[in-house]
Design an enzyme around this catalytic site. Structure first.
Site, PDB file in Angstrom:
ATOM      1  CB  CYS A  79      -1.688   5.127  10.107  1.00 29.79           C
ATOM      2  SG  CYS A  79      -2.676   3.689   9.743  1.00 29.79           S
ATOM      3  CD  GLN A 111      -3.847   0.177  -1.516  1.00 27.50           C
ATOM      4  OE1 GLN A 111      -4.201   0.745  -2.546  1.00 27.50           O
ATOM      5  NE2 GLN A 111      -3.986   0.739  -0.315  1.00 27.50           N
ATOM      6  CG  ASN A 159      -0.200  -0.038   2.522  1.00 28.95           C
ATOM      7  OD1 ASN A 159       0.720  -0.841   2.692  1.00 28.95           O
ATOM      8  ND2 ASN A 159      -0.560   0.825   3.444  1.00 28.95           N
ATOM      9  CG  HIS A 205     -12.236   2.579   2.011  1.00 31.24           C
ATOM     10  ND1 HIS A 205     -11.199   3.467   2.117  1.00 31.24           N
ATOM     11  CD2 HIS A 205     -11.920   1.548   2.815  1.00 31.24           C
ATOM     12  CE1 HIS A 205     -10.305   2.987   2.967  1.00 31.24           C
ATOM     13  NE2 HIS A 205     -10.718   1.825   3.406  1.00 31.24           N
TER      14      HIS A 205
END
Lengths: 382, 382
Positions: free
Chosen positions: B330, B182, B154, B204
């Site tokens: 994050c 991904q 990712n 999403h």
């Protein structure tokens, strides 16, 4: 037969236009990942935190005491696990009438962690006996205790005296968790003032979306997360947030709380009228399961005498376009035994259980229609 | 500065109109609880099962092999827990470059269940070394093994040779789990034919809603549920289903798969053009993190030389309306160290990392704008 009447609102409720509009608008305007710190992320984060503040306000809670989850089932699992893993709970007191999301979780975790489980007595009207709770809590040798009792029973509608229960728990230094799924948005509750340590809710019971709920954890407790791998919800519930769900939940709660007195009065009328009509047409051929005087306005659990009804009643109602259930959604439409009804110690001859449950969207005319259909379906006693 | 350009599609993607419309229409038409057996419930159940069938079809899976979850984080947690609790896994082989949803879950569960964890070597280009995987798998004395390797990283976009990895795992009688978050909807994958045992996805990342995902479990495995208290998803994932999310996920996947070749070609062009422009204006002052020749079209991770950039670069880009990130969501927007970049054994002087990630909605003109802003922000080397 094109008419459809929905009388299973304890299973789930229709989305209201306000919620549909809020979600649709949000979907068009806002898509950021709340964990992203750029403008797109901050915008979404801001929306979520506003929702959290709004939710917290309805319950006298701090925003930091509200953690969004995928629903009440997850919330119950998190809390019960947290109490055992983090808070040194060695015993759980619960009730056979709880929802499976508590009952099965308690049973599984008790087995895995060698926890004692005690079940509180239930009276003939289906009320958990608080005197028995006190007796159990006086057995202090059993160690740190979590009491888990639902605020409103989902099958029969009985309301727990939440304040009294919390007081007893606090006096005995026990933690108090309440599954408030059927209760919130139908009455006022101040988690903090009542002395509740943990509560759980699900949006789809009050005209919000499915797959979103929250837990309340008093005193900004450090929750032992069930999931690992992210810092969302302050690390207590990792995983990218269900932003659409949170927006829908918050809106549904706002609408419910701002019309609460009016809506409750309406549903009380419906329930009262339903019982009146049952008395008129099926007197002595039915009973109310649970405590009719202590029941929430949304739920009316009926047992029809086997002289006039049989196991196909729910099926027949469905064919006539009337949605009701035999208990919780798990056994909705079937007449397989309900663990809740079994837990009520009555020695009546077997009855055919039907739960009718109301929302603010139901009308008196729908009740009339339903009573008419029942007159068609139920045999006249010989 | 009103212009906003979104180049953080690996963190999350905008909802597309087709998905918004599908969700809005569903919200207006359908609200039943899929567990209810009356007409309202059956209608919703039918919708969900159609979605499941459609999702399964895209991956050569059976519908019964697809379980909807609140997202990939939950899905990863369920699978890793299941392998340890149900399938006798005693060792996990993974990689320091995995997403935290795998890495932290593995660490936590390994500790709780006394499981050995081995980490596969990573080359300078950020590729997990399959020769090392074979070596590790030859250590058969370590017991039943789960290999957990993501299909696309990712942060840097490197693509795993999923077929080769599955083959090695199968040859060594190890289970193979892949976080395909991904990857899916950006390439074709047949879980069954490839020989993948478990895969996880999140809607999403491909223009679907947040808070919904699914896991694939081959051979209709009996999953050890993480949650207790309901029979939803055949008991493997209790809790009332996120129906809106499922409808959105299914639609997003349908749209993605039906335009896959065209969309991928477009994103490849964007990425290629971006690199061309970087070469033109910042030659020798940047490097590509990861393997530029083995990277997915959606992700371009750049390290800008400290001679021209500093830690405020992401912040400055944000001020100019450009959303990018320092790594996963994050730490998006911050320059705090990325565990992924740390795991790549390069001995370059420190660079300033920026991940640009694309979707089909981005345009060449946006890249031009972004390059223009970078020219403004980055100092000319003396």
């Amino acid at each position: 037969m094109s008419r459809q009447i929905y009388l299973d609102n304890a299973a789930t409720t229709p989305l209201i236009p306000e919620v549909i509009d809020a979600i649709t608008e949000f979907m068009k305007e806002d898509f950021g990942n709340p964990s992203s710190t750029h403008a797109f992320g901050r915008k979404t984060k801001n929306t979520i935190e506003n929702c959290r503040r709004s939710v917290a306000n309805h319950f006298g809670a701090k925003p930091s005491e509200i953690i969004f989850t995928s629903g009440a089932t997850e919330a119950n699992n998190i809390i019960i696990g947290h109490c055992i893993k983090n808070l040194g709970v060695k015993r759980i007191i619960t009730c056979e009438m709880e929802h499976k999301a508590v009952l099965d979780t308690v049973k599984n975790m008790a087995k895995a962690h060698n926890i004692t489980v005690d079940y509180i007595d239930v009276c003939q009207k289906g009320n958990a006996q608080l005197t028995h709770l006190e007796e159990l809590l006086n057995q202090t040798e059993k160690g740190k205790t979590l009491v888990s009792l639902m605020m409103v029973n989902n099958e029969v509608g009985n309301i727990l005296d939440g304040k009294a229960t919390a007081k007893i728990c606090n006096q005995h230094n026990a933690l108090f968790h309440s599954d408030t799924v059927q209760f919130v948005a139908h009455d006022h509750v101040n988690f903090r003032e009542w002395g509740i340590d943990f509560a759980t809710c699900s949006a789809h019971k009050f005209h919000g979306p499915k797959g979103i709920g929250f837990l309340y954890a008093a005193k900004e407790a450090t929750i032992a997360p069930l999931l690992h791998g992210g810092s969302q919800e302050r690390g207590f519930r990792p995983g990218t947030e269900n932003t659409i769900g949170i927006v829908g939940l918050s809106k549904a709660l706002d609408v419910a709380m701002s019309n609460l007195e009016k809506d409750v009065a309406h549903m009380k009328q419906l329930k009262h009228y339903f019982i009146e009509q049952l008395n008129t047409y099926f007197s002595n051929q039915y009973k109310v399961n649970g405590d009719v005087n202590k029941g929430l306005c949304t739920i009316l659990s009926i047992g029809f005498s086997r002289e006039i009804a049989n196991e196909l009643l729910l099926f027949s109602l469905d064919l006539k376009g009337i949605a009701a259930s035999g208990g919780s959604a798990c056994n909705s439409g079937s007449n397989q035994g309900s663990h809740v009804l079994r837990a009520i110690p009555v020695d009546d001859k077997p009855f055919i259980p039907v739960r009718f449950s109301f929302s603010k969207l139901n009308t008196k005319e729908e009740i009339d229609y339903c009573i008419g259909v029942l007159q068609e379906l139920l045999k006249k006693p010989e």
